[in-house]
Design an enzyme around this catalytic site. Structure first.
Site, PDB file in Angstrom:
ATOM      1  N   PRO A   2       0.808  -1.227   0.000  1.00 54.21           N
ATOM      2  CA  PRO A   2       0.000   0.000   0.000  1.00 54.21           C
ATOM      3  C   PRO A   2       0.842   1.277   0.000  1.00 54.21           C
ATOM      4  O   PRO A   2       1.495   1.618   0.975  1.00 54.21           O
ATOM      5  CB  PRO A   2      -0.828  -0.117   1.273  1.00 54.21           C
ATOM      6  N   ARG A 277      16.185  -1.982  -0.428  1.00 56.47           N
ATOM      7  CA  ARG A 277      14.972  -2.537  -1.044  1.00 56.47           C
ATOM      8  C   ARG A 277      15.294  -3.266  -2.341  1.00 56.47           C
ATOM      9  O   ARG A 277      16.224  -2.904  -3.045  1.00 56.47           O
ATOM     10  CB  ARG A 277      13.993  -1.415  -1.428  1.00 56.47           C
TER      11      ARG A 277
END
Length: 294
Positions: A2, A277
DNA sequence: CACTTGACCTGTCCGC
DNA sequence: TGCGGACAGGTCAAGT
């Protein structure tokens, strides 16, 4: 997971589904994620009517007639799924991806007086819920340090450049992900907008031409708007308030496309680690800068 | 002080 | 089949 477009999609869905409803019951067993539930639910939630929905960055707010507001952050695996009394089966346009609710990852259940329900599911329990007086919501530390909304008309290319300039010695992807610089951008849309602007994510901000940063600004906004139009990106967990997938990943150029051919040049999309990431790039379209070594 | 890394959690996937 | 470990990636705290 999200990010701004996904939270915006949930907000729009809930706006259609729960405004005007009255909360009749709340069940929860999650002191860490919803710490003031036990003391405040009875007084400020039960009997409250839902007045409106708001989003700021990746946080969602549900404003109530008691002048209290529920603030919800989905973090990585949070879902807010509405269920009316009617359940739609396989093949129906309103069919939900989510099965029977509540399930084992349901952390909070909000019940309404018409016997419909809103479930907050969160497999990994990173998300949180807070109940605060509406006027005090923005005092939360989370909001205090949040940067501007990238899709507001008032957020200009010059604002963007100024805010990036303050972080000129950092890698550009780390800066895009920093919620204090711009609110709402996460891993998916950082990778997609850097690809669109042909910037390698490890490039230091000071090594990117101003003209290219302006292109990044335009591409970031274009991609966020397109993603909202597509109902966000469903990678693993994310679903809308109706329990449906978002379809943006069909349009993604690099995210989750490692090993595939770049649409622009035909070379292979690579996956690496940048700013902690998983990061997707085309090595030809986004050449690694030679100036900064890692 | 600016910046990076690890912790928070749980479920899935991969190699052995 | 079972098991350990890597990985997923938003935010905050701790470390360099």
């Amino acid at each position: 997971m999200p990010e701004l477009p996904e939270v915006e999609t949930v907000k729009r869905g809930l706006t259609e589904l729960i405004i005007g409803k009255t909360i009749s019951n709340v069940s929860f067993d999650w002191p860490k994620g919803f710490p003031n539930a036990a003391s405040d639910v009875e007084r400020f939630l039960i009997g409250a009517r839902v007045m409106g929905l708001r989003r700021r960055g990746k946080a969602l707010m549900i404003d109530l007639s008691t002048n209290y507001t529920l603030v919800i952050h989905l973090k990585m695996t949070g879902q807010l799924v509405f269920r009316g009394s009617q359940v739609f089966g396989a093949g129906h346009p309103n069919e939900s991806l989510i099965g029977e609710l509540p399930d084992k990852s349901t952390r909070v259940t909000f019940s309404f007086s018409d016997d419909s329900h809103l479930y907050f599911n969160d497999q990994r329990k990173f998300g949180w819920v807070r109940l605060l007086p509406t006027g005090e919501v923005m005092n939360l530390p989370f909001f205090q340090k949040l940067g501007p909304e990238p899709l507001l008309d008032s957020f200009s290319s010059n604002n963007f450049l100024e805010r990036l300039e303050r972080r000129k010695n950092s890698g550009i992807k780390a800066v895009l992900l920093d919620q204090a610089v711009i609110a709402g951008v996460g891993n998916i849309y950082a990778d997609e907008s850097l690809f669109a602007a042909k910037i390698h994510p490890e490039t230091l901000v000071k090594d990117v031409d101003t003209d290219r940063l302006k292109i990044l600004f335009e591409e970031l906004r274009r991609i966020l708007l397109l993603a909202i139009e597509k109902g966000g990106s469903t990678d693993r967990n994310y679903v809308s308030a109706e329990g449906k997938r978002g379809s943006y990943l069909t349009f993604a150029k690099v995210f989750r496309r490692e090993g595939e051919a770049c649409e622009v040049c035909g070379n292979e999309i690579m996956k690496s680690r940048v700013a902690g990431r998983g990061t997707h790039t085309c090595s030809t379209c986004q050449p690694k800068p030679r100036s900064n070594r890692k």
